[in-house]
Enzyme design. Structure first.
Site, PDB file in Angstrom:
ATOM      1  N   GLY A  50       0.845  -1.613   0.265  1.00 11.35           N
ATOM      2  CA  GLY A  50       0.332  -0.685   0.008  1.00 11.35           C
ATOM      3  C   GLY A  50       0.372   1.470   0.104  1.00 11.35           C
ATOM      4  O   GLY A  50       0.441   2.265  -0.868  1.00 11.35           O
ATOM      5  N   SER A  78      -6.488  -8.726  -3.810  1.00 13.11           N
ATOM      6  CA  SER A  78      -7.344  -7.922  -2.628  1.00 13.11           C
ATOM      7  C   SER A  78      -6.628  -6.551  -2.851  1.00 13.11           C
ATOM      8  O   SER A  78      -6.667  -5.385  -1.996  1.00 13.11           O
ATOM      9  CB  SER A  78      -6.738  -8.842  -1.367  1.00 13.11           C
ATOM     10  OG  SER A  78      -6.421  -8.900  -1.068  1.00 13.11           O
ATOM     11  N   ASN A  79      -5.424  -6.774  -3.181  1.00 16.98           N
ATOM     12  CA  ASN A  79      -3.673  -5.918  -2.927  1.00 16.98           C
ATOM     13  C   ASN A  79      -4.446  -4.892  -4.530  1.00 16.98           C
ATOM     14  O   ASN A  79      -4.001  -3.354  -3.759  1.00 16.98           O
ATOM     15  CB  ASN A  79      -2.493  -6.353  -3.695  1.00 16.98           C
ATOM     16  CG  ASN A  79      -2.431  -7.435  -2.794  1.00 16.98           C
ATOM     17  OD1 ASN A  79      -1.501  -8.770  -2.869  1.00 16.98           O
ATOM     18  ND2 ASN A  79      -2.590  -7.620  -1.295  1.00 16.98           N
ATOM     19  N   LEU A  80      -4.885  -5.325  -5.555  1.00 19.38           N
ATOM     20  CA  LEU A  80      -5.463  -3.940  -6.605  1.00 19.38           C
ATOM     21  C   LEU A  80      -6.306  -2.779  -5.600  1.00 19.38           C
ATOM     22  O   LEU A  80      -5.855  -1.694  -6.606  1.00 19.38           O
ATOM     23  CB  LEU A  80      -5.870  -5.266  -7.415  1.00 19.38           C
ATOM     24  CG  LEU A  80      -4.848  -6.451  -7.978  1.00 19.38           C
ATOM     25  CD1 LEU A  80      -5.652  -6.089  -9.774  1.00 19.38           C
ATOM     26  CD2 LEU A  80      -3.593  -4.872  -8.047  1.00 19.38           C
ATOM     27  N   ARG A  82      -5.812  -0.658  -3.197  1.00 19.59           N
ATOM     28  CA  ARG A  82      -4.975  -0.210  -3.274  1.00 19.59           C
ATOM     29  C   ARG A  82      -3.236   0.127  -3.383  1.00 19.59           C
ATOM     30  O   ARG A  82      -2.864   1.389  -3.625  1.00 19.59           O
ATOM     31  CB  ARG A  82      -4.342   0.005  -1.341  1.00 19.59           C
ATOM     32  CG  ARG A  82      -4.193  -1.310  -0.813  1.00 19.59           C
ATOM     33  CD  ARG A  82      -4.873  -1.573   0.376  1.00 19.59           C
ATOM     34  NE  ARG A  82      -3.900  -2.946   1.269  1.00 19.59           N
ATOM     35  CZ  ARG A  82      -4.966  -3.880   0.190  1.00 19.59           C
ATOM     36  NH1 ARG A  82      -5.635  -3.810  -0.577  1.00 19.59           N
ATOM     37  NH2 ARG A  82      -3.835  -5.110   0.674  1.00 19.59           N
ATOM     38  N   LYS A  95       5.731  -9.415  -6.070  1.00 20.77           N
ATOM     39  CA  LYS A  95       5.446  -8.128  -4.988  1.00 20.77           C
ATOM     40  C   LYS A  95       7.076  -7.398  -6.488  1.00 20.77           C
ATOM     41  O   LYS A  95       6.579  -6.647  -6.984  1.00 20.77           O
ATOM     42  CB  LYS A  95       5.088  -7.991  -4.314  1.00 20.77           C
ATOM     43  CG  LYS A  95       3.939  -8.341  -4.157  1.00 20.77           C
ATOM     44  CD  LYS A  95       3.118  -7.491  -3.178  1.00 20.77           C
ATOM     45  CE  LYS A  95       2.052  -7.991  -2.594  1.00 20.77           C
ATOM     46  NZ  LYS A  95       1.174  -7.186  -1.158  1.00 20.77           N
ATOM     47  N   ASP A 139       3.404  -3.268   7.704  1.00 19.36           N
ATOM     48  CA  ASP A 139       2.584  -3.229   8.587  1.00 19.36           C
ATOM     49  C   ASP A 139       2.654  -3.990   9.678  1.00 19.36           C
ATOM     50  O   ASP A 139       1.068  -4.313  10.107  1.00 19.36           O
ATOM     51  CB  ASP A 139       0.948  -3.409   7.580  1.00 19.36           C
ATOM     52  CG  ASP A 139       1.353  -5.221   6.173  1.00 19.36           C
ATOM     53  OD1 ASP A 139       2.659  -5.419   7.187  1.00 19.36           O
ATOM     54  OD2 ASP A 139       0.749  -5.466   5.976  1.00 19.36           O
ATOM     55  N   ASN A 140       3.158  -4.661  10.101  1.00 12.69           N
ATOM     56  CA  ASN A 140       3.408  -5.466  11.250  1.00 12.69           C
ATOM     57  C   ASN A 140       4.623  -4.397  11.828  1.00 12.69           C
ATOM     58  O   ASN A 140       5.553  -4.027  11.699  1.00 12.69           O
ATOM     59  CB  ASN A 140       3.807  -6.799  11.201  1.00 12.69           C
ATOM     60  CG  ASN A 140       4.572  -6.802  10.936  1.00 12.69           C
ATOM     61  OD1 ASN A 140       6.042  -7.170  11.158  1.00 12.69           O
ATOM     62  ND2 ASN A 140       4.970  -7.022   9.138  1.00 12.69           N
ATOM     63  N   CYS A 197      -4.363  -3.439   8.737  1.00 17.87           N
ATOM     64  CA  CYS A 197      -5.215  -3.474   7.979  1.00 17.87           C
ATOM     65  C   CYS A 197      -6.001  -4.706   7.335  1.00 17.87           C
ATOM     66  O   CYS A 197      -7.185  -4.621   6.816  1.00 17.87           O
ATOM     67  CB  CYS A 197      -4.161  -2.723   7.009  1.00 17.87           C
ATOM     68  SG  CYS A 197      -3.396  -0.930   7.150  1.00 17.87           S
ATOM     69  N   CYS A 350     -11.930 -16.793  13.127  1.00 16.70           N
ATOM     70  CA  CYS A 350     -11.896 -15.725  12.531  1.00 16.70           C
ATOM     71  C   CYS A 350     -11.381 -15.208  11.566  1.00 16.70           C
ATOM     72  O   CYS A 350     -11.792 -16.312  10.619  1.00 16.70           O
ATOM     73  CB  CYS A 350     -10.889 -14.352  13.734  1.00 16.70           C
ATOM     74  SG  CYS A 350      -9.352 -15.312  13.935  1.00 16.70           S
TER      75      CYS A 350
END
Length: 392
Positions: A50, A78-80, A82, A95, A139-140, A197, A350
């Site tokens: 992102g 699901s990446n596309l 953002r 990637k 992101d972690n 996220c 979950c």
């Protein structure tokens, strides 16, 4: 804070470079000297997701001479929403390679170095040592602390950014001239306290807003123009369309850059941040089932109470048949415990198994000793039981 230019200028600019960067060259504060510094710069972007997407695109367009990309993941649909550096045809590709191709399409005059691997204690120091500046698009928390500590130990500046739903933050950390990330956040949040996220979502365009700030700060550091965000935290609220700045000070008691540092080398960051709490790990031992086992229990008519502990927005996307929604927060604060049946075995799930393990610890502590949770959560259910369902 004003700082001297981070890099020396390159010897010259080619005719093609003069044409390409003409809008930079006519800015007095940048000019030919500033563009030569960008050409001579080596910038590493940690992540091509992102934040890495807009950062890499604009660093390339700006003429940063050498761009490094650290990324081990593959492009998912699901990446596309953002991660604009990737496209539909890149789904399934690494990637790093997809990002490289997009970057070179924008600017073939630069050099791109791929590190198609996960950043770890084993390689971070060697990789960071090759670059003048680091841009953190992770992101972690475990990787963020590792990036910070490696940058401090090597004396490297880095530009940090963070995004969640409609909120973003950005700053510059450089221990030799100001605070580091640990000065702002000495300790990571408790496991499960801050959703990722992937769990809470993010407005796609927020990545562009924060990524653009990161690139702006990188250009200022490299060329020595303007006031950087070193010693300041930029906080952005997209819903209110507001920016505010918070002053940061170097912490004399900081564990790594303070007067008496206790962290003098890389540590076990997964253990330091704890992806799952000790209580959740203990609760999950002997109380974890697979998606296949859950399906067998359902088909055999076993009396179970299947509880989805995700958030309502996630529930609307996909769910396991026969489940009911009880968000994790309602379990942890005790409000939902009285509504759990005593005559059925509780089964929690979950998205991936982290939140359900945290909820499992609370449910067991409330007396439901035979409760279990589903390893891999709804993602595992879709992959192994019903691939027709969407994965988010």
């Amino acid at each position: 804070m004003s700082l001297p230019p981070l890099v020396e200028p390159a010897a010259d600019l080619s005719v093609d470079e003069v044409r390409r960067y003409s809008r930079h060259l006519i800015i007095p504060d940048v000019g030919v000297a500033g563009q030569k510094r960008l050409k001579n710069a080596k910038v590493l972007c940690v992540g091509a997701g992102g934040l890495g997407s807009p950062a890499l695109l604009y660093l390339a367009a700006a003429g940063v001479g050498t761009l490094g990309i650290v990324e081990f993941d593959t492009v998912d649909e699901s990446n596309l929403q953002r991660q604009v550096i990737h496209g539909q045809s890149d789904i399934g590709r690494p990637k790093a390679e997809s990002a490289r191709d997009s970057v070179l399409e924008i600017n073939p005059l630069i050099n791109v170095v791929l590190h198609n691997e996960a950043l770890s204690n084993d390689n971070v120091m060697e990789i960071f040592a090759q670059y003048d500046l680091i841009i953190d698009g992770t992101d972690n928390f475990a990787t963020r602390y590792m990036v910070n500590d490696a940058a401090v130990l090597l004396g490297k500046p880095y530009v940090w950014g963070s995004i969640y739903r409609f909120d973003g933050q950005a700053s510059v950390f450089w221990a030799e001239h100001g605070p580091c990330y640990r000065c702002l956040y000495p300790e990571p949040p408790p496991p499960g306290m801050v959703p990722s996220c992937a769990e809470g979502g993010v407005l796609g365009v927020l990545c562009a807003s924060i990524g653009a700030i990161q690139v702006t700060e990188a250009i200022k550091l490299l060329t020595g123009v303007g006031e950087t965000l070193l010693g300041r935290l930029m906080v952005y609220d997209a819903l209110e369309m507001s920016y505010r700045k918070i002053k940061l000070r170097k912490d004399p008691n900081c564990a790594i850059c303070g007067e008496n540092p206790t962290v003098t080398g890389l540590i076990d960051y997964d253990d330091f941040c704890g992806a799952v709490s000790d209580e959740a790990q203990a609760a999950a031992i002997g109380s974890t089932i697979t998606a296949t086992e859950l399906k067998e229990w359902q088909d055999s008519g076993k009396p179970i109470e299947l509880i989805d502990v995700r958030e309502p927005a996630e529930w609307e996307i996909v769910r396991v048949p026969g489940a009911r929604l009880v968000p994790k927060g309602e379990i942890l604060n005790g409000n939902a415990l009285s509504g759990l049946p005593q005559d059925k075995q509780i089964v929690l799930y979950c998205k991936s198994g982290v939140r359900s393990a945290e909820a499992l610890a609370a449910v067991k502590a409330a007396g439901f000793k035979d409760a279990v949770h589903v390893q891999g959560g709804v993602v595992s259910w879709v992959k192994t039981i019903d691939p027709s369902l969407p994965v988010y």
